[in-house]
Scaffold this active site. Sequence first.
Site, mmCIF file in Angstrom:
data_model
loop_
_atom_site.group_PDB
_atom_site.id
_atom_site.type_symbol
_atom_site.label_atom_id
_atom_site.label_comp_id
_atom_site.label_asym_id
_atom_site.label_seq_id
_atom_site.Cartn_x
_atom_site.Cartn_y
_atom_site.Cartn_z
ATOM 1 N N ASP A 145 -92.887 15.822 5.202
ATOM 2 C CA ASP A 145 -93.760 16.839 4.630
ATOM 3 C C ASP A 145 -94.602 16.259 3.514
ATOM 4 O OD1 ASP A 145 -91.490 19.589 5.047
ATOM 5 O OD2 ASP A 145 -93.188 19.006 6.250
ATOM 6 N N SER A 197 -103.115 25.356 9.688
ATOM 7 C CA SER A 197 -104.274 25.844 8.936
ATOM 8 C C SER A 197 -105.142 26.778 9.756
ATOM 9 C CB SER A 197 -105.111 24.654 8.438
ATOM 10 O OG SER A 197 -104.436 23.956 7.413
ATOM 11 N N ASN A 212 -98.300 21.469 1.803
ATOM 12 C CA ASN A 212 -98.559 20.376 2.734
ATOM 13 C C ASN A 212 -99.394 20.710 3.963
ATOM 14 O OD1 ASN A 212 -96.868 18.203 1.493
ATOM 15 N ND2 ASN A 212 -95.250 19.679 1.848
ATOM 16 N N TYR A 213 -99.393 21.957 4.418
ATOM 17 C CA TYR A 213 -99.979 22.240 5.724
ATOM 18 C C TYR A 213 -101.159 23.199 5.712
ATOM 19 C CZ TYR A 213 -95.954 19.818 7.637
ATOM 20 O OH TYR A 213 -95.025 18.853 7.940
ATOM 21 N N LEU A 214 -101.308 24.011 4.702
ATOM 22 C CA LEU A 214 -102.404 24.983 4.647
ATOM 23 C C LEU A 214 -103.524 24.439 3.777
ATOM 24 C CD1 LEU A 214 -100.392 28.311 4.231
ATOM 25 C CD2 LEU A 214 -101.183 27.216 6.339
#
Length: 855
Positions: free
Chosen positions: A107, A610, A813-815
């Site tokens: 992550d 996202s 970490n992802y959006l």
Amino acid sequence: MASNAMDVDDNSSTTTAAANGRQQGAIMNGNSALKDTHHEMSDDDDLPLSQTTRSDAASLPSRNLKRKKPVYAETSSDDDTPLASSPAKPRKSNGQTKVKQATSDTDNEYAPGDAPTKRRASNGRASKPPKKKVKEETDSGGDDKPTRATKRVPGRKGKLESDSAEEAPSLPPKKAASRKRVKEEEDSMEAPKPRKGRKTKKDESGSQSPTKAKGKKKDQKEEQQEDVFRWWENNPDPDGDGSIKWVTLEHNGVIFPPPYEPLPSGVKMKYNGSPVDLPPEAEEVAGFYAALLESDHAQDKTFNKNFFEDWKTVMKKHPPKDGTKITSFDLSEKAKKKAMTSEEKKAAKKAKDELEAKYTTCLLDGRKEKVGNFRAEPPGLFRGRGDHPKKGALKFRVRPEDITLNIGRDAPLPIPNMPGKWKAVTHDNTVTWLANWTENSNGNHKYVFLAAGSSLKGQSDMQKFEKARELKNHVDRIRQNYTADLRSKVMADRQRATAMYFIDKLALRAGNEKGEDEADTVGCCSLRCEHVTLESPDFIIFDFLGKDSIRYYNRVPVDAQVFKNIRIFKENKNDDDNLFDRVTTSSLNKHLTNEMKGLTAKVFRTFNASITFQSLLDQENLTNATLQEKLNAYNKANREVAILCNHQRSAPKTHDQSMEKMRYKHRSFKYERMKLRHALFKMDPKYKKNPKYKDDESDIDDDWVVEHEENMKAKEIEKAEKKFARENEKLEEDGGKPQKDSVLEGRISEIEEEFKRLAKERGTGKAVLKRERAEDKVVEAIDKLSDKIKAFKLQIVDRDAGKEVALGTSKINYLDPRITAAWCQIHDVPIEKIFSKTLVTKFPWAMEVEKDWKF
């Protein structure tokens, strides 16, 4: 015994498999919206673990059971014909097998060239990663040669036309002028002299107006904000090709924890009921365990076994002074340090801050930037995550001889704060780590990086999300290609296409091979047959431990060809055989790079998270919504993405208590509104016929009212007693006489009289306010309370819905943070309501995005 160890990774987060059962997370045919499906299970053993803790999930028995032969729907399709049966052979170079390092799937992501990727050489030592990318060879091996020509979508092989500059990811629009330049222009303008004794501030038009002098703290805060390096306005390289990251770098290394201080002579560990006189070296290790006596670790057999083995090794070198022979392990008492006063705690914190001050920042290209984890880890016991085979093992004290520094050539060499010399000093300006060392217990490489809000970290984050945005231009073609490969006559190609299907539709991690001394966690490429169960007609059940030993459970419908492929891949295999025996993370990522420059499985995961999040937010109609309704809509979308990415946690131990407190507070608000309504009815009975003021306190019964009023009375009396004590302390400090007890008794008597009056009002439907108010003021107060009650109810629902979902990981970490920043502008939501101060500092480049920006 008291422990000298600091807390390390929090192992409290675990699985919420039920959430994965609810979430399909499939982004089918380019549609980024999530689809929620609910499926009933016929077998209790296949139900998701809705309340399983991480340790519980990790301790699940291995499912190496003989599977019943499943019944499948027959088909006449030619797609089930045997594929290439010979195993794919590794390529050889100079007679040696060529191994390519798998991309780490964590992550925490780093800029290219930064990642602490573990590369094991033949001697078992980690080798230094290459500074330049090596041109990848085209595999023309005979075993993977297709048996028939396959029609390809144009643009698949060779350099992709869509990778041209015309389709490069769009960066945030460059400002017309930087804040610094605007400030210089404003300063050059003539301004009227401010009046004496007052400071000036600039209004929106740039002119100066007198205002009161502000405190130093605010001035310092504004100065810090002006000193932020606006790197995103300097056309950062979106590709992050591993080029030079810095020119000059100066820092003070890492700070080592203080040496162990032996316990007072009167504090001893007991063995068989008798105190044992341990030397400091053995006593320190025993203290590590003593600090965990009340945790779940102390009940774990593997943890206890590993600890005792390492402790016995220490005691061979440093045996008990009194000759006690320790042959078995059972600590019966936990030593407690003497509680420190608040003044002592403040003094200790101040001393610690002063000691660490110089380590918190570094000079990067002449700019002061914050350092992240500048502390060397203290010695302790390795806790691991899940069912890690080495949990409980002793982590040695890190010394200067263990640490390699990375620093500028002309920078002064820092002196460690404990005796010793650095292991090595390097001057590699293509990476961004400042120091590294290898942990003894697990062989992991530890790195010191700049803080999350630094320019280098910011550029790394921006490059990552821009790469994910770029995938939008290629994803349709990539999906067409892997869909065609689902029917390939080459086994390796068909397996790779099926793995890509799962990574794309379910946002699975790619997964890496694990050693025998690591926790048994898997990803897509390392799935074993036991982890995947087929259920006719087209359902696949996933059940495995993913990253951090978090259980992934999902029952999901799949494409008919994917179902057939999994059936073929499992034929003639045991439960512990790899499902994708022709695919590795390395080969998969190499193929993805051919599809799009810089594409890896991790980019797919970021892209799907996202774009799904953007779609879910866009679906919400928030016209005329309250602030809390907007926040609930945002958190709901965040939860869906967290479920998609399997970001689970166990419900906090205090969750039920917290929810009960919130529900009690919600009823308290309703009680206040009830009293106001009754007072309004007494003023004018006509309000009883108004639907707006009808009874809405159905969950408040007489018993609860009695209990609540008793609680309120107790709190009021306690408040009066504390106030009385403070007043007497103040009088004594001023040299006066303290008040008599009769003063307090009189105040308590007034409180009791007030609550007697409230008791008489019960059930009458009328009330007298403690403080007289006008009718319109009462109406206004009722309306405000109604809004407050509605908002608080939404908070309760939101808190309970997120009890088993970790929202922070996807935010970090992802959006893409620009999605949140733009959404907040559109819906007039303060960014502080969603992003913590840390996240605002981490993503300054995203805060100035235009409101119409879309991922």
